[in-house]
Scaffold this active site. Structure first.
Site, PDB file in Angstrom:
ATOM      1  N   GLY A 169      19.589  36.185  -6.175  1.00  0.00           N
ATOM      2  CA  GLY A 169      20.646  36.548  -5.223  1.00  0.00           C
ATOM      3  C   GLY A 169      20.415  37.924  -4.643  1.00  0.00           C
ATOM      4  N   GLY A 170      20.076  37.952  -3.360  1.00  0.00           N
ATOM      5  CA  GLY A 170      19.979  39.227  -2.643  1.00  0.00           C
ATOM      6  C   GLY A 170      18.728  40.013  -2.893  1.00  0.00           C
ATOM      7  CG  ASN A 228      21.586  23.307  -9.575  1.00  0.00           C
ATOM      8  OD1 ASN A 228      22.634  23.940  -9.727  1.00  0.00           O
ATOM      9  ND2 ASN A 228      21.009  23.163  -8.400  1.00  0.00           N
ATOM     10  CB  CYS A 232      24.528  21.290  -6.149  1.00  0.00           C
ATOM     11  SG  CYS A 232      24.243  20.914  -4.398  1.00  0.00           S
ATOM     12  N   GLY A 274      15.137  33.245  -2.528  1.00  0.00           N
ATOM     13  CA  GLY A 274      15.412  32.064  -1.716  1.00  0.00           C
ATOM     14  C   GLY A 274      15.351  32.399  -0.244  1.00  0.00           C
ATOM     15  CE  LYS A 308      17.123  20.693  -2.962  1.00  0.00           C
ATOM     16  NZ  LYS A 308      18.077  21.780  -2.644  1.00  0.00           N
ATOM     17  CB  SER A 309      18.095  20.670  -7.780  1.00  0.00           C
ATOM     18  OG  SER A 309      18.252  22.023  -8.166  1.00  0.00           O
ATOM     19  CG  ASN A 354      21.906  26.010   1.425  1.00  0.00           C
ATOM     20  OD1 ASN A 354      22.010  24.848   1.015  1.00  0.00           O
ATOM     21  ND2 ASN A 354      22.045  27.073   0.623  1.00  0.00           N
ATOM     22  CB  SER A 355      25.519  22.411   3.838  1.00  0.00           C
ATOM     23  OG  SER A 355      26.115  21.309   3.161  1.00  0.00           O
ATOM     24  CG  MET A 356      19.398  22.953   1.988  1.00  0.00           C
ATOM     25  SD  MET A 356      18.940  23.145   3.704  1.00  0.00           S
ATOM     26  CE  MET A 356      17.398  22.273   3.719  1.00  0.00           C
TER      27      MET A 356
HETATM   28  O1  ERO Z   1      22.362  21.841  -0.653  1.00  0.00           O
HETATM   29  C1  ERO Z   1      21.539  21.970  -1.579  1.00  0.00           C
HETATM   30  O2  ERO Z   1      20.583  21.165  -1.720  1.00  0.00           O
HETATM   31  C2  ERO Z   1      21.729  23.110  -2.482  1.00  0.00           C
HETATM   32  N1  ERO Z   1      21.976  24.311  -1.911  1.00  0.00           N
HETATM   33  C3  ERO Z   1      22.244  25.416  -2.671  1.00  0.00           C
HETATM   34  O3  ERO Z   1      22.494  26.509  -2.144  1.00  0.00           O
HETATM   35  N2  ERO Z   1      22.234  25.303  -4.001  1.00  0.00           N
HETATM   36  C4  ERO Z   1      21.984  24.127  -4.632  1.00  0.00           C
HETATM   37  O4  ERO Z   1      22.008  24.109  -5.870  1.00  0.00           O
HETATM   38  C5  ERO Z   1      21.730  22.976  -3.843  1.00  0.00           C
HETATM   39  C6  ERO Z   1      21.481  21.667  -4.442  1.00  0.00           C
HETATM   40  C7  ERO Z   1      21.430  21.378  -5.703  1.00  0.00           C
END
Ligand code: ERO
Length: 308
Positions: A246-247, A124, A127, A268, A44-45, A68-70
């Site tokens: 992607g995809g 990265n 984000c 992903g 994970k980043s 997503n909006s993690m």
């Molecule tokens: O929300 C995230 O942790 C996230 N979601 C993404 O689709 N891409 C990201 O690069 C990222 C967080 C760095």
């Protein structure tokens, strides 16, 4: 079928790996990737401090893909620096994904992570989900500043994860800038930022953060991903390895990425939806496509897309 590949001089036993963010936050998840058929372990980043991320619900899968909006949930870079030497024992490359909440976070994290000697480091710049923080990858000057700060801090190959671009002028500007920064590989693309998915029955958004806006992934973003892989492949030619992201839902999608110029692919949405068994399925499917078309390896078909 030989599905191995090479990125910036590093050999991967399989061309399929997880995208940063997908099942790769905790030690348990990273070790499970190590035991799986994935060709690499991508973290994970990571940020300086550990983060819980944005409030839930923050991921939503639907027929077209995912949103997503993690908000960068991760263990913090010190924890990943300790884990990386253990992850390397699985005998496949480890890619450390480095993020940051400020420009100066990037070189700080990269320097310590480099001591742990992952096989590659991915910066990265894309984000989309930190409220109030625009994506660095949409600012070529800021991107150049960050990459030029990180490059001297690390000894392993440096890659960049970029957001999608939608205009050839932006591919040109970014390609020219990246050529000045000592970049060894590209990862194209991060999620398509700030999309909005609506539930018409409930008359609501489907994720909580940022009023429902989030990064789109999965099936619906494949043409955007392929276009970015192709545009940068044409800009750099053979000298810049590209990971296509992607995809990729089946082996045929991966084949399309390779035709456009990718040397490996990351998954992903399909990984989150299907779990680690996805890797074996994807490898079997890609092997069947390559066999049917008479290719003996990924290198054989890489970049061979014909124009009309
Ligand atoms: O929300 C995230 O942790 C996230 N979601 C993404 O689709 N891409 C990201 O690069 C990222 C967080 C760095």
């Amino acid at each position: 079928m030989n599905l191995s590949t090479t990125i910036a001089g590093v050999t991967f036993p399989s061309c399929f790996m997880n995208a940063a963010g997908a099942l790769c936050v905790t030690r348990e998840e990273l070790e499970a990737l190590g035991r799986s058929a994935a060709g690499a372990i991508v973290t994970k980043s990571m940020t300086i401090e550990a983060r819980h991320g944005n409030p839930e619900p923050r991921y939503y899968g639907f027929s077209g893909g995912s949103i997503n909006s993690m908000g960068l949930p991760n263990l913090g870079y010190r924890a990943y620096a300790e884990l990386i030497p253990q992850l390397k024992r699985f005998g496949k490359p480890v890619i450390a994904s480095v993020a940051g909440l400020t420009e100066d976070d990037f070189p700080t994290i990269a320097e310590l992570i480099n001591v742990a000697q992952p096989d590659l480091i991915e910066v990265n710049l894309s984000c989309p989900n930190i409220p109030g923080k625009p994506q660095i990858g949409y600012d070529p000057d800021a991107s150049e500043r960050v990459l030029k700060k990180v490059r001297p801090k690390i000894t392993v190959p440096m890659g960049v994860k970029l957001p999608p671009y939608f205009d050839p002028a932006h591919h040109q500007v970014m390609g020219t800038m990246l050529g000045r920064c000592g970049v060894d590989f590209l990862n194209l693309i991060n999620s398509v930022g700030n999309g909005l998915v609506v539930d018409p029955e409930r008359e609501t958004v489907v994720i909580k953060p940022k009023g429902g806006f989030g990064g789109l992934g999965g099936r619906l973003i494949k043409p955007v991903a392929l276009a970015n892989v192709r545009a940068f492949y044409k800009f750099f030619g053979e000298r810049m390895p590209i990971i296509g992201t992607g995809g990729v839902i089946d082996g045929g999608d991966a084949f399309e990425h390779f035709l456009c110029g990718a040397s490996a692919v990351q998954v992903g949405t399909v990984l989150v939806e299907e779990g680690l068994d996805a890797f074996q399925r994807l490898e079997a499917e890609l092997g069947a496509v390559l066999h049917r078309k008479g290719y003996r390896s990924i290198q054989d078909c890489r970049g061979r897309l014909k124009e009309l």
